[in-house]
Design an enzyme around this catalytic site. Sequence first.
Site, PDB file in Angstrom:
ATOM      1  CB  SER A 241      -0.914   0.009   1.226  1.00 12.04           C
ATOM      2  OG  SER A 241      -0.124   0.219   2.382  1.00 12.04           O
ATOM      3  CE  LYS A 242      -0.062   7.285  -2.693  1.00 10.63           C
ATOM      4  NZ  LYS A 242       0.787   6.665  -3.687  1.00 10.63           N
ATOM      5  NE  ARG A 243       0.455   0.484   6.051  1.00  8.95           N
ATOM      6  CZ  ARG A 243       1.118  -0.589   6.417  1.00  8.95           C
ATOM      7  NH1 ARG A 243       2.295  -0.488   6.975  1.00  8.95           N
ATOM      8  NH2 ARG A 243       0.601  -1.783   6.222  1.00  8.95           N
ATOM      9  N   GLY A 245       5.817   3.159   0.498  1.00  5.78           N
ATOM     10  CA  GLY A 245       6.692   4.028  -0.288  1.00  5.78           C
ATOM     11  C   GLY A 245       6.226   4.201  -1.713  1.00  5.78           C
ATOM     12  CD  GLU A 251       3.416   5.921  -6.000  1.00  4.04           C
ATOM     13  OE1 GLU A 251       3.436   6.562  -4.947  1.00  4.04           O
ATOM     14  OE2 GLU A 251       2.852   4.808  -6.104  1.00  4.04           O
TER      15      GLU A 251
END
Length: 469
Positions: A241-243, A245, A251
């Site tokens: 997930s986003k957390r 990185g 990205e």
Amino acid sequence: MSDRPVVTRIAPSPTGMMHIGTARTALFNWLYARHTGGKFLLRIEDTDRERSTAEAVQVIFDGMAWLGLDADAEPVFQAQRADRHVAAAQAMLERGAAYRDYMTPDELAHERELARAEGRVIRSPWRDRGPGNYDETQPYVVRLKSPLEGVTVIDDQVKGEVTFHNKDLDDLILLRSDGTPTYNLAVVVDDHEMGVTHVIRGDDHLANAARQTLIYQALGWDVPVWAHLPLIYGPDGTKLSKRHGAQAVSEFDDMGYLPEAMRNYLAKLGWGHGDDEIFGDAQAIDWFDIRDVVAAPSRLDWDKLNHLNNHYIRQADPERLTDLVMKVHASRDWPLHDGDRARLARTIPLVRDGAKTTLELADMTVFVLKRRPLALPDKAKGLLTDETRARLSRLRDQLTASANWDVTSLEALIRGFAEAEGVGIGKFGPALRACLSGGSPAPDLASALVATGRDESLGRIDDALSHAA
Ligand code: GLU
């Protein structure tokens, strides 16, 4: 089925981002098609009209292009094929493999309650009523007439045999009451008509494989070979997930990873060839077999990715790296001037060995882009004692007189100078480096001098020396 040429596909839904898991799935499909001399196709599953904007579709095209995964035909757009999906449902109705279900919402709710109480899936009474009872004036859905008994076995190339009991599979809806096809129907019809022989995708679709098998059988079509890939987890073993990185392909691009490093890295997420860590496309294509994919989920490992990226940065064509680093500086609003490209091109080969990403590479090249006079950090001012100034001034004279301006010659010059002065390089090196870099990261002295260039280096030293003590 095995003697047909292999056709694989990636079938992303445009969500506005291309997940790294989708990239890995695409890579495995691409590798398997290339390995077998087959075809790799792209289908955009754009039936959710609200999410499937032109931009969201473009994100997928961009992601595929960046990853270098070229499809062998124009992309297929699922939403444009609704008439084919409907035609297949009609064919199943005609064969008696599907039926019209006229249950009203109330009847359906009632059946759902009953089914829950009895611990079974819902069944419509219309399953056995037959076309003679159909009422053209009433709304209906079309359902698959699934077998009530027996099992559906998915002989999965990654998971092994997975058995589903048919009594647990309800008669899935093929066409909604507004006549639109459902997801599983669309996938089967598209895969069949695209000639797909191997469906390689995330294991969140494993249960769909059972449902889709029943649709293939109802249509009398060959069932493709299934291969369901385990998810990619974050380094801590939880769903990516986003957390963690990054999770979108774009990205990784923005973070300065090279596509060939991503391919090498993603190939190793769930597949591998012995202990080989670093391999290019040709080797991966030669070695890849979908049967060698491991069933256990894999974890994103930043250290490994960084290690690979550093390897590919060291291998990359300097001109290409220069373009990438120019882009990074531009994206950071660094004021680029004429000649900066040439400065970067000269510097990059001298500093790149230590760079894990092109962002780091950009950081390592900032010093050559600075304009005179460079602002000196306080620490550097402290280094410029009278003694050091005098020494740098003598070094400056030797540099001016040097016939050659390359790393080997300048290394020798600096070493000889230190010896002649009877001091270690530590006595003047940090000060010289500060004059040249203004406190930004810089490589060893000789490389920094070569990167900065003769005139500019001498100018920067003069500026620092003429600075009030
Ligand atoms: N559109 C599906 C997804 O993005 C993939 C379906 C498939 O591969 O069969 O998850």
